[in-house]
Structures are given as C-alpha cells and as structure tokens.
Motif scaffolding. Structure first.
Motif, PDB file in Angstrom:
ATOM      1  N   ALA A 188      -1.937   8.585   5.200  1.00 37.27           N
ATOM      2  CA  ALA A 188      -3.100   8.080   5.937  1.00 37.27           C
ATOM      3  C   ALA A 188      -4.099   7.454   4.968  1.00 37.27           C
ATOM      4  CB  ALA A 188      -3.760   9.211   6.728  1.00 37.27           C
ATOM      5  N   ALA A 189      -4.364   8.141   3.865  1.00 30.39           N
ATOM      6  CA  ALA A 189      -5.298   7.617   2.863  1.00 30.39           C
ATOM      7  C   ALA A 189      -4.813   6.260   2.367  1.00 30.39           C
ATOM      8  CB  ALA A 189      -5.457   8.597   1.702  1.00 30.39           C
ATOM      9  N   HIS A 190      -3.515   6.155   2.133  1.00 33.01           N
ATOM     10  CA  HIS A 190      -2.956   4.893   1.650  1.00 33.01           C
ATOM     11  C   HIS A 190      -3.157   3.775   2.684  1.00 33.01           C
ATOM     12  CE1 HIS A 190      -0.439   2.198  -0.646  1.00 33.01           C
ATOM     13  NE2 HIS A 190       0.248   1.943   0.455  1.00 33.01           N
ATOM     14  N   ALA A 191      -2.925   4.072   3.961  1.00 33.21           N
ATOM     15  CA  ALA A 191      -3.096   3.064   5.014  1.00 33.21           C
ATOM     16  C   ALA A 191      -4.558   2.608   5.086  1.00 33.21           C
ATOM     17  CB  ALA A 191      -2.645   3.622   6.364  1.00 33.21           C
ATOM     18  N   PHE A 192      -5.482   3.567   5.062  1.00 27.30           N
ATOM     19  CA  PHE A 192      -6.901   3.207   5.089  1.00 27.30           C
ATOM     20  C   PHE A 192      -7.266   2.372   3.851  1.00 27.30           C
ATOM     21  CE2 PHE A 192      -7.390   7.188   7.756  1.00 27.30           C
ATOM     22  CZ  PHE A 192      -7.696   6.516   8.932  1.00 27.30           C
ATOM     23  N   GLN A 193      -6.720   2.750   2.713  1.00 23.61           N
ATOM     24  CA  GLN A 193      -7.006   2.032   1.465  1.00 23.61           C
ATOM     25  C   GLN A 193      -6.486   0.592   1.535  1.00 23.61           C
ATOM     26  OE1 GLN A 193      -5.087   3.527  -2.113  1.00 23.61           O
ATOM     27  NE2 GLN A 193      -6.965   3.119  -3.264  1.00 23.61           N
ATOM     28  N   GLU A 194      -5.308   0.401   2.106  1.00 19.92           N
ATOM     29  CA  GLU A 194      -4.764  -0.952   2.275  1.00 19.92           C
ATOM     30  C   GLU A 194      -5.703  -1.798   3.130  1.00 19.92           C
ATOM     31  OE1 GLU A 194      -1.628  -2.429   1.164  1.00 19.92           O
ATOM     32  OE2 GLU A 194      -1.955  -0.812  -0.264  1.00 19.92           O
ATOM     33  N   GLY A 195      -6.252  -1.208   4.176  1.00 16.62           N
ATOM     34  CA  GLY A 195      -7.210  -1.930   5.009  1.00 16.62           C
ATOM     35  C   GLY A 195      -8.483  -2.274   4.255  1.00 16.62           C
ATOM     36  N   MET A 196      -8.911  -1.358   3.374  1.00 16.23           N
ATOM     37  CA  MET A 196     -10.124  -1.607   2.591  1.00 16.23           C
ATOM     38  C   MET A 196      -9.929  -2.736   1.584  1.00 16.23           C
ATOM     39  SD  MET A 196     -11.826   2.221   2.182  1.00 16.23           S
ATOM     40  CE  MET A 196     -11.061   2.459   0.650  1.00 16.23           C
ATOM     41  N   LEU A 197      -8.696  -3.017   1.200  1.00 17.06           N
ATOM     42  CA  LEU A 197      -8.444  -4.166   0.326  1.00 17.06           C
ATOM     43  C   LEU A 197      -8.771  -5.470   1.046  1.00 17.06           C
ATOM     44  CD1 LEU A 197      -5.091  -3.084  -1.368  1.00 17.06           C
ATOM     45  CD2 LEU A 197      -7.383  -3.087  -2.389  1.00 17.06           C
ATOM     46  N   ILE A 198      -8.614  -5.474   2.367  1.00 14.54           N
ATOM     47  CA  ILE A 198      -8.922  -6.647   3.176  1.00 14.54           C
ATOM     48  C   ILE A 198     -10.425  -6.719   3.464  1.00 14.54           C
ATOM     49  CG2 ILE A 198      -8.560  -7.734   5.436  1.00 14.54           C
ATOM     50  CD1 ILE A 198      -5.750  -6.317   5.324  1.00 14.54           C
ATOM     51  N   ASN A 199     -10.988  -5.572   3.816  1.00 10.91           N
ATOM     52  CA  ASN A 199     -12.420  -5.533   4.131  1.00 10.91           C
ATOM     53  C   ASN A 199     -13.040  -4.313   3.444  1.00 10.91           C
ATOM     54  OD1 ASN A 199     -14.992  -5.488   5.133  1.00 10.91           O
ATOM     55  ND2 ASN A 199     -14.409  -5.501   7.294  1.00 10.91           N
ATOM     56  N   PRO A 200     -13.504  -4.490   2.209  1.00 17.38           N
ATOM     57  CA  PRO A 200     -14.049  -3.372   1.434  1.00 17.38           C
ATOM     58  C   PRO A 200     -15.308  -2.751   2.043  1.00 17.38           C
ATOM     59  CG  PRO A 200     -13.724  -5.314   0.041  1.00 17.38           C
ATOM     60  CD  PRO A 200     -13.481  -5.734   1.449  1.00 17.38           C
ATOM     61  N   ASN A 201     -15.943  -3.449   2.973  1.00 13.24           N
ATOM     62  CA  ASN A 201     -17.187  -2.940   3.556  1.00 13.24           C
ATOM     63  C   ASN A 201     -16.991  -2.228   4.887  1.00 13.24           C
ATOM     64  OD1 ASN A 201     -18.761  -4.046   1.433  1.00 13.24           O
ATOM     65  ND2 ASN A 201     -18.534  -6.060   2.392  1.00 13.24           N
ATOM     66  N   ASP A 202     -15.755  -2.090   5.334  1.00 12.22           N
ATOM     67  CA  ASP A 202     -15.482  -1.445   6.620  1.00 12.22           C
ATOM     68  C   ASP A 202     -15.738   0.057   6.502  1.00 12.22           C
ATOM     69  OD1 ASP A 202     -14.046  -0.085   8.774  1.00 12.22           O
ATOM     70  OD2 ASP A 202     -13.149  -2.036   9.201  1.00 12.22           O
ATOM     71  N   GLN A 203     -16.792   0.511   7.144  1.00  6.06           N
ATOM     72  CA  GLN A 203     -17.206   1.916   7.038  1.00  6.06           C
ATOM     73  C   GLN A 203     -16.216   2.875   7.704  1.00  6.06           C
ATOM     74  OE1 GLN A 203     -19.716   2.975   5.066  1.00  6.06           O
ATOM     75  NE2 GLN A 203     -19.794   0.802   4.519  1.00  6.06           N
ATOM     76  N   VAL A 204     -15.563   2.434   8.767  1.00  7.29           N
ATOM     77  CA  VAL A 204     -14.595   3.297   9.459  1.00  7.29           C
ATOM     78  C   VAL A 204     -13.381   3.536   8.560  1.00  7.29           C
ATOM     79  CG1 VAL A 204     -13.093   3.509  11.475  1.00  7.29           C
ATOM     80  CG2 VAL A 204     -15.404   2.586  11.733  1.00  7.29           C
ATOM     81  N   LEU A 205     -12.905   2.482   7.911  1.00  7.60           N
ATOM     82  CA  LEU A 205     -11.779   2.634   6.979  1.00  7.60           C
ATOM     83  C   LEU A 205     -12.175   3.530   5.802  1.00  7.60           C
ATOM     84  CD1 LEU A 205     -10.423  -1.026   6.932  1.00  7.60           C
ATOM     85  CD2 LEU A 205      -9.277   0.968   7.918  1.00  7.60           C
ATOM     86  N   LYS A 206     -13.382   3.318   5.281  1.00  5.62           N
ATOM     87  CA  LYS A 206     -13.857   4.156   4.164  1.00  5.62           C
ATOM     88  C   LYS A 206     -13.904   5.622   4.569  1.00  5.62           C
ATOM     89  CE  LYS A 206     -16.769   0.873   1.665  1.00  5.62           C
ATOM     90  NZ  LYS A 206     -18.136   0.565   1.233  1.00  5.62           N
ATOM     91  N   GLN A 207     -14.455   5.892   5.756  1.00  2.00           N
ATOM     92  CA  GLN A 207     -14.560   7.275   6.215  1.00  2.00           C
ATOM     93  C   GLN A 207     -13.174   7.895   6.393  1.00  2.00           C
ATOM     94  OE1 GLN A 207     -17.643   8.949   6.651  1.00  2.00           O
ATOM     95  NE2 GLN A 207     -16.202  10.640   6.500  1.00  2.00           N
ATOM     96  N   GLY A 208     -12.261   7.144   6.985  1.00  2.00           N
ATOM     97  CA  GLY A 208     -10.894   7.636   7.151  1.00  2.00           C
ATOM     98  C   GLY A 208     -10.239   7.923   5.815  1.00  2.00           C
ATOM     99  N   PHE A 209     -10.454   7.036   4.854  1.00  2.00           N
ATOM    100  CA  PHE A 209      -9.896   7.221   3.518  1.00  2.00           C
ATOM    101  C   PHE A 209     -10.428   8.510   2.894  1.00  2.00           C
ATOM    102  CE2 PHE A 209     -10.437   6.677  -1.099  1.00  2.00           C
ATOM    103  CZ  PHE A 209      -9.106   6.558  -1.474  1.00  2.00           C
ATOM    104  N   TRP A 210     -11.748   8.681   2.884  1.00  2.00           N
ATOM    105  CA  TRP A 210     -12.332   9.859   2.236  1.00  2.00           C
ATOM    106  C   TRP A 210     -12.002  11.150   2.976  1.00  2.00           C
ATOM    107  CZ3 TRP A 210     -12.952   9.576  -2.562  1.00  2.00           C
ATOM    108  CH2 TRP A 210     -13.342   8.395  -3.171  1.00  2.00           C
TER     109      TRP A 210
END
Length: 127
Positions: free
Chosen positions: A91-113
């Motif tokens: 899951a962390a990896h999937a969220f991190q991949e999304g953050m590579l596209i949009n580093p400012n996406d707070q939902v992806l960041k929260q999911g990652f952490w």
C-alpha cells in the motif's frame, strides 16, 4: 447515448442508492463492451470497495494504472485496497507511486504515512 454510457449512468445511480451489486453488474457489462476505459475500471474499483471486495478493487486499480498511468486515481485506489487487505508495504508503495505524479496530494501522503506506520508497527510486533 451509447449503451456503455447508459450502463455507466445506471451504475452511478445504483451507487447513489447503495445498490452495490446492481452497480457492479452494470459496470461488468460496460467493461465487457469497452475494455479500454480507465473511468469504468475506476468506478468498478470504487464499487468493489463499497462491497468490501478489496482484491477486486486492487485488480481494477491496477487496470486504471495501466490505462492512465499519469493520473493518481489508480494509485490511490490500489493503495487504499491494499491497506484494507493489511498489505501495508505494498500500500505504501502504491501511494508513493502516486506521489511521484502529484507530490502535493495530501490524501496520497496520508495513505503513505499511515501505511509506513503500520509496516513499522507490524515489524516491531514480530520481534
């Protein structure tokens, strides 16, 4: 209006009424008619999530990523599904991949952490 659009709109109407199995049936038929629409797979991923079928949701999220790798939706749905399957590292990896596209996406960041925290917690519990 095409048959695919009618099925898609029918699925959305069923989702709005929490008729998830009916929505899934509409989306299955729509995807049979158009296997290249990331929007249909995204909607079906959401429907699978509503049904608690996180394996199905993750599979459809993979298809969203395959068809539209430059948008974050697929990565979010994949991460969310894997998180609910307690596959926190994936899951962390999937969220991190999304953050590579949009580093400012707070939902992806929260999911990652959140995923990283549970990876760390599960590792410390195994010791």
């Amino acid at each position: 209006q095409s048959r695919i659009e009618k099925l898609k709109e029918g699925a959305k109407a069923h989702l709005a009424k929490c008729e998830y199995a009916e929505a899934l049936s509409c989306l299955d038929l729509a995807i049979d008619l158009n296997t290249s629409s990331f929007k249909l797979y995204r909607l079906r991923a959401i429907t699978h999530t509503c049904l608690g079928n996180f394996e199905g949701s993750a599979a459809d999220a993979d298809k969203v990523i395959e068809l539209a790798p430059s948008i974050t939706d697929g990565y979010y749905h994949k991460g969310y599904s894997l998180f609910n399957l307690k596959r926190f590292s994936e899951a962390a990896h999937a969220f991190q991949e999304g953050m590579l596209i949009n580093p400012n996406d707070q939902v992806l960041k929260q999911g990652f952490w959140d995923s990283i925290a549970l990876v760390s917690q599960s590792r410390s519990e195994k010791k």
